[in-house]
Design a protein around this motif. Structure first.
Motif, mmCIF file in Angstrom:
data_model
loop_
_atom_site.group_PDB
_atom_site.id
_atom_site.type_symbol
_atom_site.label_atom_id
_atom_site.label_comp_id
_atom_site.label_asym_id
_atom_site.label_seq_id
_atom_site.Cartn_x
_atom_site.Cartn_y
_atom_site.Cartn_z
ATOM 1 N N GLU A 297 0.831 -1.202 0.000
ATOM 2 C CA GLU A 297 0.000 0.000 0.000
ATOM 3 C C GLU A 297 0.867 1.254 0.000
ATOM 4 O O GLU A 297 0.574 2.235 -0.693
ATOM 5 C CB GLU A 297 -0.918 -0.002 1.223
ATOM 6 N N ILE A 298 1.966 1.236 0.771
ATOM 7 C CA ILE A 298 2.879 2.386 0.812
ATOM 8 C C ILE A 298 3.466 2.648 -0.573
ATOM 9 O O ILE A 298 3.513 3.793 -1.043
ATOM 10 C CB ILE A 298 4.000 2.137 1.842
ATOM 11 N N LEU A 299 3.918 1.590 -1.243
ATOM 12 C CA LEU A 299 4.464 1.754 -2.587
ATOM 13 C C LEU A 299 3.422 2.328 -3.544
ATOM 14 O O LEU A 299 3.708 3.246 -4.321
ATOM 15 C CB LEU A 299 4.963 0.418 -3.126
ATOM 16 N N GLU A 300 2.225 1.788 -3.493
ATOM 17 C CA GLU A 300 1.179 2.248 -4.407
ATOM 18 C C GLU A 300 0.804 3.698 -4.138
ATOM 19 O O GLU A 300 0.559 4.479 -5.073
ATOM 20 C CB GLU A 300 -0.040 1.332 -4.296
ATOM 21 N N GLN A 301 0.767 4.081 -2.855
ATOM 22 C CA GLN A 301 0.415 5.463 -2.522
ATOM 23 C C GLN A 301 1.458 6.440 -3.039
ATOM 24 O O GLN A 301 1.136 7.439 -3.683
ATOM 25 C CB GLN A 301 0.268 5.612 -1.002
ATOM 26 N N LEU A 302 2.734 6.162 -2.754
ATOM 27 C CA LEU A 302 3.771 7.106 -3.150
ATOM 28 C C LEU A 302 4.081 7.031 -4.643
ATOM 29 O O LEU A 302 4.389 8.051 -5.268
ATOM 30 C CB LEU A 302 5.038 6.879 -2.326
ATOM 31 N N ASN A 303 4.007 5.851 -5.216
ATOM 32 C CA ASN A 303 4.294 5.740 -6.657
ATOM 33 C C ASN A 303 3.224 6.402 -7.515
ATOM 34 O O ASN A 303 3.427 6.589 -8.720
ATOM 35 C CB ASN A 303 4.459 4.270 -7.056
ATOM 36 N N SER A 304 2.110 6.753 -6.914
ATOM 37 C CA SER A 304 1.085 7.477 -7.669
ATOM 38 C C SER A 304 1.474 8.940 -7.879
ATOM 39 O O SER A 304 0.900 9.628 -8.726
ATOM 40 C CB SER A 304 -0.260 7.409 -6.939
ATOM 41 N N LEU A 305 2.470 9.404 -7.113
ATOM 42 C CA LEU A 305 2.967 10.770 -7.298
ATOM 43 C C LEU A 305 3.828 10.823 -8.554
ATOM 44 O O LEU A 305 4.602 9.911 -8.819
ATOM 45 C CB LEU A 305 3.777 11.216 -6.080
ATOM 46 N N GLU A 306 3.729 11.890 -9.306
ATOM 47 C CA GLU A 306 4.358 11.934 -10.628
ATOM 48 C C GLU A 306 5.683 12.674 -10.647
ATOM 49 O O GLU A 306 6.367 12.702 -11.671
ATOM 50 C CB GLU A 306 3.397 12.589 -11.626
ATOM 51 N N ASN A 307 6.088 13.287 -9.536
ATOM 52 C CA ASN A 307 7.319 14.078 -9.525
ATOM 53 C C ASN A 307 8.442 13.363 -8.785
ATOM 54 O O ASN A 307 8.214 12.440 -8.000
ATOM 55 C CB ASN A 307 7.063 15.434 -8.846
#
Length: 517
Positions: A297-307
């Motif tokens: 879940e942590i990976l998915e949350q942060l990897n959704s950021l584009e910068n």
């Protein structure tokens, strides 16, 4: 006595006679019986062949390949196994030969073997680099199993120059063995290796990762919670993992990740199926070693950021001054022509404190290469101990507190985020929110298992937009609390708000679609 039990018995007798210091010289650490059995069981056994070809490079005493043969001999799918072993350590070759002869005599099926005593990497240099032309027809293997030597070599060592497409700087033998093992595999063949986890991130292993993971697909990763339990009789402190890779261009949907406390009881393991593109991600082919649903879940949350930091004009860099190489420039107290030299000890409770009556807190401003502009920075410690609660430990540095200096210096055991000179102080505080949060600390631990914080990985981590970072910094300044708990609340509120906007967009699109139809 099983084939493997005989091999383990003979290996233990060898270990008792041979000093560890001599075995370490060759990067020689032997696999335990439990680990060997587990690795042998990871293979999917092909059922459409009468003969199997197995490669064990850096075979040692033969523990791994014999564990695999011990499993295969009880199957009726095939009649013959041909094993090829490479081992050029003269101390162990005779024992390996004795063990293989024993296997040939006692196995329930026909076993033949070849024992090559030349250098595994160099012996295949011409084939690997396609220098033999169309006539080359190197033997390809159904199964490759290995515990390769863990040893750094010079960038101009023969093994490194034999494999230039995967080397960057001074390589380690273990990933050269893994890459050559992939070359040796037949299409759809499988490799099971026990290797350090260091290859999973960073610039150093980038060329290897990109080639290795373009030619094969990770199917199984096994993690050990306690790094001092992997080679228990050897007292080796090594972040080690077991990987199973199939030689294929087809990317599977899932990767199986298992975890145990040690190598003694593989039956007591946790199992997790993870989407492949969550584990292998990005242009740098980083491998994220998650162990539970929360980490996914942590990976998915942060990897959704584009910068990333570089994409918004910022960059993490390593401190400029190696203090022990510049002792003649260091001073304990302020003198004419000196500037502050910041160490990790100056990072205290989220801020930078100076001076703290530490030795060598000042440096003569004589070498421009050791100086940087006195502007705002976020400092982050490069090194932490394994036992510390956080891997990312940072402090806000504001230039206005040291306005008498136009330049400062940083010791190379801290990192700093650069590019903030013309930006609001709120952005420094917003970056602190990110890197002092539990979410970002967990993300970094998943990405990198070492206690060193590398600028390459930090610069690749996803971050919000500059406006969002600034807004989070404003909230932190108003809170007057630099704690991890407050940073978590601020970052969580941003993530929840982003998710709400995402859901609103989906509903809007859905309603528009219904109206149009």
């Amino acid at each position: 006595m099983s084939l493997l039990d005989f091999t383990i018995k003979m290996t233990n007798e060898y270990i008792e006679k041979m000093p560890k210091s001599l075995r370490k010289k060759y990067g020689q650490f032997f696999t335990s019986k439990e680990t060997a059995i587990f690795m042998a069981e990871l293979f999917d056994i092909p059922q459409n062949k009468e003969e199997l070809h197995i490669l064990d490079a850096g075979a040692g005493t033969g523990i791994l390949s014999i564990a695999l043969i011990d499993r295969l001999q009880n199957m009726s799918y095939f009649q013959k196994i041909h094993l090829v072993c490479y081992e050029n350590d003269s101390n162990v070759i005779e024992l390996l030969k004795d063990n293989l002869d024993y296997v040939c005599q006692k196995a329930k099926i026909q076993i033949t073997y070849e024992l090559h005593t030349e250098n595994y990497i160099i012996s295949q240099m011409l084939e690997y680099n396609e220098m033999l032309g169309a006539n080359a027809n190197p033997l390809k293997y159904d199964m490759v199993i290995g515990n390769p030597p863990y040893m750094k070599i010079a960038k101009d060592a023969p093994e490194a120059t034999a494999m230039p497409d995967v080397c960057y700087g001074a390589p380690n033998l273990y990933f050269l063995f893994a890459s050559m093992g992939m070359f040796n595999l037949a299409p759809s063949g499988e490799m099971v290796y026990i290797i350090p986890r260091s290859w999973t991130s960073g610039t150093y292993f980038k060329k290897f990762r990109q080639k290795f993971l373009s030619e094969g697909a990770l199917e199984h990763i096994h993690l050990f919670v306690s790094r001092d339990k992997v080679f228990e009789k050897e007292n080796v402190l090594q972040e080690t993992i077991i990987i199973k890779v199939r030689k294929t261009n087809h990317v599977p949907q899932k990767v199986m990740i298992t975890t145990t406390q040690s190598n003694c009881d593989f039956s007591d393991r946790t199992t997790l199926e993870v989407p492949y593109h969550t584990v292998v991600s990005g242009k740098d082919s980083y491998v994220y070693l998650v162990t539970n649903e929360q980490e996914i879940e942590i990976l998915e949350q942060l990897n959704s950021l584009e910068n990333t930091l570089p994409s918004i004009g910022l960059k993490m860099k390593t401190g400029l001054t190696v203090d022990f190489r510049n002792k003649d420039l260091l001073r304990d107290t302020k003198e004419p022509r000196t500037v502050p030299l910041f160490y990790s000890q100056h990072i205290q409770d989220g801020r930078v404190s100076f001076p703290i009556e530490k030795e060598h807190e000042y440096i003569l401003a004589e070498q421009t290469g050791l100086l940087q502009k006195n502007v705002n920075y976020l400092f982050i410690k490069r090194f932490t101990s394994k036992e510390e609660h956080r891997r990312l430990q940072c402090g806000v540095y504001l230039a206005k507190h040291y306005s008498e200096y136009t330049e400062i210096s940083t010791q190379n055991k801290i990192n700093f985020i650069d590019g903030l000179s013309n930006l609001s102080e709120c952005i420094v505080y917003g970056l602190y929110v990110l890197f002092n949060s539990t979410l970002y600390d967990c993300y970094y631990r998943i990405l990198n298992g070492s206690t060193q914080v590398n600028s390459t990985e930090i610069n690749s981590m996803p971050v919000p937009s500059v406006d969002t970072i600034e807004a989070m910094g404003q909230v932190l300044i108003q809170a007057r609390d630099m704690s991890e708990t407050i940073c978590d609340r601020i970052l969580r509120s941003f993530i929840d708000e982003q998710n709400d906007r995402y859901q609103d967009d989906i509903e809007r699109i859905g309603n528009a679609t219904k109206t149009a139809s």
